[in-house]
Design an enzyme around this catalytic site. Sequence first.
Site, PDB file in Angstrom:
ATOM      1  N   HIS A 162      19.864   3.214 -64.001  1.00  0.00           N
ATOM      2  CA  HIS A 162      19.451   1.851 -64.332  1.00  0.00           C
ATOM      3  C   HIS A 162      19.166   1.677 -65.829  1.00  0.00           C
ATOM      4  O   HIS A 162      19.552   0.673 -66.422  1.00  0.00           O
ATOM      5  CB  HIS A 162      18.221   1.476 -63.506  1.00  0.00           C
ATOM      6  CG  HIS A 162      18.069   0.009 -63.295  1.00  0.00           C
ATOM      7  ND1 HIS A 162      17.441  -0.517 -62.197  1.00  0.00           N
ATOM      8  CD2 HIS A 162      18.467  -1.059 -64.027  1.00  0.00           C
ATOM      9  CE1 HIS A 162      17.456  -1.843 -62.258  1.00  0.00           C
ATOM     10  NE2 HIS A 162      18.068  -2.182 -63.368  1.00  0.00           N
ATOM     11  N   LEU A 170      23.902 -15.792 -67.230  1.00  0.00           N
ATOM     12  CA  LEU A 170      23.546 -17.164 -67.609  1.00  0.00           C
ATOM     13  C   LEU A 170      22.303 -17.187 -68.491  1.00  0.00           C
ATOM     14  O   LEU A 170      21.696 -18.244 -68.702  1.00  0.00           O
ATOM     15  CB  LEU A 170      23.310 -18.016 -66.359  1.00  0.00           C
ATOM     16  CG  LEU A 170      24.474 -18.062 -65.372  1.00  0.00           C
ATOM     17  CD1 LEU A 170      24.107 -18.873 -64.136  1.00  0.00           C
ATOM     18  CD2 LEU A 170      25.728 -18.626 -66.029  1.00  0.00           C
ATOM     19  N   LYS A 218      23.144 -14.455 -60.256  1.00  0.00           N
ATOM     20  CA  LYS A 218      22.149 -14.394 -59.178  1.00  0.00           C
ATOM     21  C   LYS A 218      21.768 -15.795 -58.730  1.00  0.00           C
ATOM     22  O   LYS A 218      21.610 -16.692 -59.555  1.00  0.00           O
ATOM     23  CB  LYS A 218      20.913 -13.659 -59.678  1.00  0.00           C
ATOM     24  CG  LYS A 218      19.664 -13.860 -58.818  1.00  0.00           C
ATOM     25  CD  LYS A 218      18.418 -13.791 -59.664  1.00  0.00           C
ATOM     26  CE  LYS A 218      17.225 -14.351 -58.901  1.00  0.00           C
ATOM     27  NZ  LYS A 218      15.994 -14.304 -59.717  1.00  0.00           N
ATOM     28  N   SER A 219      21.611 -15.980 -57.437  1.00  0.00           N
ATOM     29  CA  SER A 219      21.013 -17.196 -56.895  1.00  0.00           C
ATOM     30  C   SER A 219      20.577 -16.931 -55.464  1.00  0.00           C
ATOM     31  O   SER A 219      21.138 -16.078 -54.788  1.00  0.00           O
ATOM     32  CB  SER A 219      21.997 -18.366 -56.929  1.00  0.00           C
ATOM     33  OG  SER A 219      21.372 -19.543 -56.439  1.00  0.00           O
ATOM     34  N   TYR A 249      14.492  -3.357 -57.385  1.00  0.00           N
ATOM     35  CA  TYR A 249      14.417  -4.714 -56.847  1.00  0.00           C
ATOM     36  C   TYR A 249      13.663  -4.796 -55.522  1.00  0.00           C
ATOM     37  O   TYR A 249      13.299  -5.884 -55.093  1.00  0.00           O
ATOM     38  CB  TYR A 249      15.824  -5.302 -56.658  1.00  0.00           C
ATOM     39  CG  TYR A 249      16.704  -5.294 -57.877  1.00  0.00           C
ATOM     40  CD1 TYR A 249      16.198  -5.041 -59.148  1.00  0.00           C
ATOM     41  CD2 TYR A 249      18.074  -5.523 -57.755  1.00  0.00           C
ATOM     42  CE1 TYR A 249      17.029  -5.020 -60.264  1.00  0.00           C
ATOM     43  CE2 TYR A 249      18.906  -5.518 -58.863  1.00  0.00           C
ATOM     44  CZ  TYR A 249      18.383  -5.255 -60.118  1.00  0.00           C
ATOM     45  OH  TYR A 249      19.211  -5.241 -61.210  1.00  0.00           O
ATOM     46  N   ILE A 296      27.824 -10.702 -62.457  1.00  0.00           N
ATOM     47  CA  ILE A 296      27.022 -10.736 -61.229  1.00  0.00           C
ATOM     48  C   ILE A 296      25.938 -11.816 -61.322  1.00  0.00           C
ATOM     49  O   ILE A 296      24.744 -11.505 -61.400  1.00  0.00           O
ATOM     50  CB  ILE A 296      26.401  -9.359 -60.926  1.00  0.00           C
ATOM     51  CG1 ILE A 296      25.765  -8.740 -62.186  1.00  0.00           C
ATOM     52  CG2 ILE A 296      27.440  -8.419 -60.349  1.00  0.00           C
ATOM     53  CD1 ILE A 296      24.950  -7.474 -61.914  1.00  0.00           C
TER      54      ILE A 296
END
Length: 273
Positions: free
Chosen positions: A109, A191, A231-232, A51, A229
């Site tokens: 990962h 989501l 994300k935003s 990331y 988890i």
Amino acid sequence: MTLSPVLQFHDGHSIPQLGLGVYKIADAAAADAVQVALESGYRHVDTAALYANEAGVGQGIARAGLPRGDVFVTTKVWNADHGYDSTLRAFDESLGKLGLDYVDLYLIHWPVPSQDRYVDTWRALQTIRADGRARSIGVSNFHPHHIDRLLAETAVVPVVNQVELHPWLQQADVRAYDAAHGILTEDWSPLARGRAIGNPTLEAIGARYGKSAAQVVIRWHLELGDIVIPKSVTPSRIRENFDVFDFALDDTDRAAIAALDSGERTGRDPDDD
């Protein structure tokens, strides 16, 4: 302040069930997002070497000013660093960027079966854990047969298997395998990269509780017993995603969500690497 429930690992450590994901968030934005999340009640942040925002995550943690033991931090070794020695070097680099003395969870990962090095990588993670620099170790994007090989060659069971999981990819077989081996399932892309937002089924469920479709899906993940988890980078959305502890789904809701399962991935299949 409301805090997330915690789940127990088989190694005696525990993890907050709801955390903040930071995939595809730039370093500076990650620092801001992590600070907002921690100030809003989150106590779990999930990053990775891939990331390129471990430094920002570390800055956000420092800015929030919480005791180190109150914040659960996960990072991951990337595919290019598989192998025993290279994994040890990659971990040192990640820890330095985070500005921490240890991480709570270190993951492989992806298995990258074409390289055939994930068992050596797993042995490196065991060394890192033995040195106390990672409290717990686990895997990400592993199919059951990948974990079977780890168990056959090292007998060390991961504490967690982080996989793509959402209403369109419910991963019943993976979840059952993980549960049978005492492994917690952790859900990324919960989501479905935003697909949940605006879905008529999920919006209708949310309307009954005064909640958004995203909140309904996050609640669904929690009620499965998984770690999740979302994300935003938007402060209001970060807070909204955490505001899911004041309602519960019923059997009708769960049946409607189960009917969305179609086996569709937003990412790649781990066997394709």
